[in-house]
Design a protein around this motif. Structure first.
Motif, PDB file in Angstrom:
ATOM      1  N   THR A  44       0.830  -1.206   0.000  1.00 42.97           N
ATOM      2  CA  THR A  44       0.000   0.000   0.000  1.00 42.97           C
ATOM      3  C   THR A  44       0.862   1.252   0.000  1.00 42.97           C
ATOM      4  O   THR A  44       0.598   2.212  -0.732  1.00 42.97           O
ATOM      5  N   CYS A 355     -10.293   4.513  -6.921  1.00 41.98           N
ATOM      6  CA  CYS A 355     -10.743   3.189  -7.348  1.00 41.98           C
ATOM      7  C   CYS A 355     -10.178   2.075  -6.472  1.00 41.98           C
ATOM      8  O   CYS A 355     -10.861   1.086  -6.211  1.00 41.98           O
ATOM      9  N   PRO A 357      -9.393   1.651  -3.089  1.00 39.64           N
ATOM     10  CA  PRO A 357     -10.159   1.192  -1.916  1.00 39.64           C
ATOM     11  C   PRO A 357     -11.563   0.717  -2.263  1.00 39.64           C
ATOM     12  O   PRO A 357     -12.090  -0.200  -1.612  1.00 39.64           O
ATOM     13  N   VAL A 358     -12.186   1.330  -3.283  1.00 37.82           N
ATOM     14  CA  VAL A 358     -13.535   0.911  -3.677  1.00 37.82           C
ATOM     15  C   VAL A 358     -13.517  -0.530  -4.172  1.00 37.82           C
ATOM     16  O   VAL A 358     -14.323  -1.378  -3.745  1.00 37.82           O
ATOM     17  N   THR A 360     -11.146  -2.766  -3.723  1.00 41.93           N
ATOM     18  CA  THR A 360     -10.703  -3.664  -2.650  1.00 41.93           C
ATOM     19  C   THR A 360     -11.872  -4.013  -1.729  1.00 41.93           C
ATOM     20  O   THR A 360     -12.036  -5.166  -1.321  1.00 41.93           O
ATOM     21  N   GLY A 361     -12.699  -2.999  -1.413  1.00 38.05           N
ATOM     22  CA  GLY A 361     -13.874  -3.255  -0.573  1.00 38.05           C
ATOM     23  C   GLY A 361     -14.871  -4.172  -1.250  1.00 38.05           C
ATOM     24  O   GLY A 361     -15.411  -5.095  -0.619  1.00 38.05           O
ATOM     25  N   LEU A 362     -15.139  -3.937  -2.536  1.00 37.18           N
ATOM     26  CA  LEU A 362     -16.054  -4.808  -3.280  1.00 37.18           C
ATOM     27  C   LEU A 362     -15.498  -6.226  -3.380  1.00 37.18           C
ATOM     28  O   LEU A 362     -16.243  -7.208  -3.274  1.00 37.18           O
ATOM     29  N   ALA A 364     -13.640  -7.749  -1.256  1.00 36.12           N
ATOM     30  CA  ALA A 364     -13.770  -8.436   0.031  1.00 36.12           C
ATOM     31  C   ALA A 364     -15.211  -8.794   0.367  1.00 36.12           C
ATOM     32  O   ALA A 364     -15.469  -9.785   1.061  1.00 36.12           O
ATOM     33  N   THR A 365     -16.166  -7.997  -0.141  1.00 31.72           N
ATOM     34  CA  THR A 365     -17.568  -8.202   0.249  1.00 31.72           C
ATOM     35  C   THR A 365     -18.376  -9.028  -0.750  1.00 31.72           C
ATOM     36  O   THR A 365     -19.177  -9.874  -0.356  1.00 31.72           O
ATOM     37  N   ALA A 371     -17.233  -7.295  -8.349  1.00 32.66           N
ATOM     38  CA  ALA A 371     -16.402  -6.095  -8.215  1.00 32.66           C
ATOM     39  C   ALA A 371     -16.069  -5.509  -9.588  1.00 32.66           C
ATOM     40  O   ALA A 371     -16.264  -4.310  -9.841  1.00 32.66           O
TER      41      ALA A 371
END
Length: 407
Positions: A44, A355, A357-358, A360-362, A364-365, A371
């Motif tokens: 990161t 983009c 973090p967005v 990465t969040g998608l 993971a979820t 995603a």
């Protein structure tokens, strides 16, 4: 001193730009591998050190390009990249110095691209030749990143980070020589009309130009989403290939190579940006096609289909990269061009930072498939809206006016 001919100046200018891009890619991969042993957070920090300068320093870089001799700006920028390499070498055992060195390399490089794109029209008189030079510069940037990553992998394995970065520093020094032998130069402040006042001297002139001109704004927005999609692919592809397609790293390597080949091919067809109007339509249409190309493999997962679609997606990104710069050159005054090119680079990089973090969040979820499907749908929707709302001339030879309005 013996000066180079115009054609040679263009060749050496693009070569120096390529060396800068290759060098940044070499430093990026070498620092990534070297710092990976310190924990997962290191990746990161490497990404932030590489991308933040283009966003934070875009307005400053553009002002420097428009205010001072472009030749000497490039000489100083490449020298700054040498300093960044030496910082990494000196602090290779430190927990934070390599990140600082990488930040310096990326920060110095923020002026090189705008300088090259601003200098090219000074070396070429024919519009078609300038467009071709822009296409070649874009191709150099694409191949430079691929070559730099490949070279860094071998160099790091053979000689370690210190010699890897020292060799990189020597390459920057060699890239300085063509600028010392160039006769052509650009100092836009001296060429600007005195009556333009604060608008010409404003640090935010490039950002304002992108924000206030509908044609340029739409082109930059669609192209920035394309760049963000490419970043998302780098994050999601490894999970999609392994968890959904159930294939290995060789297939992943082929996908990356296919995408890079597509970008290179996308910089070749001159007819797509022969006029500003055609360039605008090419950017918007490429956004539509890219959105579809990214959506199809998510709906019907297949490694062979994905390779074909990635080739098409890369082609569209290559078209957008060249055509957007063609639109920028047609819709902005010479005195602001460095700031406009720097602003475009900053906007693209900012979209990538948002983009990451967005996605990465998608990831993971909802998983890799949803995603990337979400992002491709966004690209498709924005390109479709821009295609409908942005008015461009219908005559092939007609230029896009600066005040071109959205319908």
């Amino acid at each position: 001193m013996r000066f180079l001919s115009n054609s040679r100046q263009v060749s050496f200018l693009l070569t120096s730009m390529g060396v800068s891009v290759v060098g940044t890619a070499v430093a990026l991969l070498a620092v990534t591998v070297h710092m990976s042993a310190r924990g997962s957070y290191s990746s990161t920090l490497v990404v932030l050190a590489d991308l933040l300068p283009a966003t934070l320093l875009a307005t400053l870089a553009g002002m420097i390009v428009d205010r001072y001799s472009n030749r000497w700006v490039c000489v100083i920028a490449l020298s700054g990249q040498v300093v960044g390499d030496l910082v990494v070498v000196a602090g290779s055992n430190s927990a934070w110095v390599p990140y600082l060195g990488l930040f310096l390399i990326a920060a110095a490089g923020t002026t090189v691209g705008p300088c090259v794109y601003s200098l090219l029209p000074k070396l070429l008189s024919e519009d078609a030749d300038i467009s071709r030079a822009f296409a070649n510069a874009t191709g150099v940037q694409v191949l430079g990143g691929v070559v730099g990553s490949s070279v860094a992998g071998f160099l790091y394995a053979w000689v370690g980070i210190r010699w890897c970065l020292l060799i990189d520093a020597v390459s920057y020094c060699l890239a300085i020589l063509p600028f010392l032998m160039m006769k052509a130069d650009r100092r836009a402040r001296s060429e600007a009309d005195q009556g333009q006042g604060d608008q010409t001297d404003s640090w935010l002139a490039g950002v304002k130009a992108v924000a206030t001109q509908p044609v340029l704004r739409a082109a930059v927005l669609v192209q920035s989403l394309g760049v963000a999609a490419a970043v998302a692919i780098n994050i999601v592809d490894v999970y999609f290939v392994v968890r959904v397609l159930h294939v290995g790293s060789i297939a992943l390597g082929f996908l990356g190579m296919t995408w890079a080949i597509g970008i290179w091919l996308g910089t070749r067809p001159d007819s797509l940006w022969s006029t500003p109007a055609r360039s605008t339509r090419s950017v918007l249409t490429a956004g539509l096609v890219m959105g579809l190309a990214l959506t199809i493999p998510m709906a019907w997962p297949n490694i062979y289909l994905q390779n074909v679609m990635w080739l098409i997606g890369g082609f569209c990104l290559g078209v957008q990269a060249v055509a957007t710069r063609r639109v920028a050159r047609a819709t902005t005054p010479e005195s602001q061009r460095g700031r406009v090119f720097a602003a475009m680079a900053g906007i693209s990089t900012f979209s990538s930072l948002v983009c990451i973090p967005v996605v990465t969040g998608l990831l993971a979820t909802v998983g890799p498939r949803i995603a990337l499907l979400s992002l491709s749908a966004t690209v498709l929707a924005v390109a479709a809206i821009a295609q409908i709302t942005v008015r461009t001339p219908t005559t092939a030879g007609e230029k896009v006016p600066v005040e071109n309005a959205a319908v």
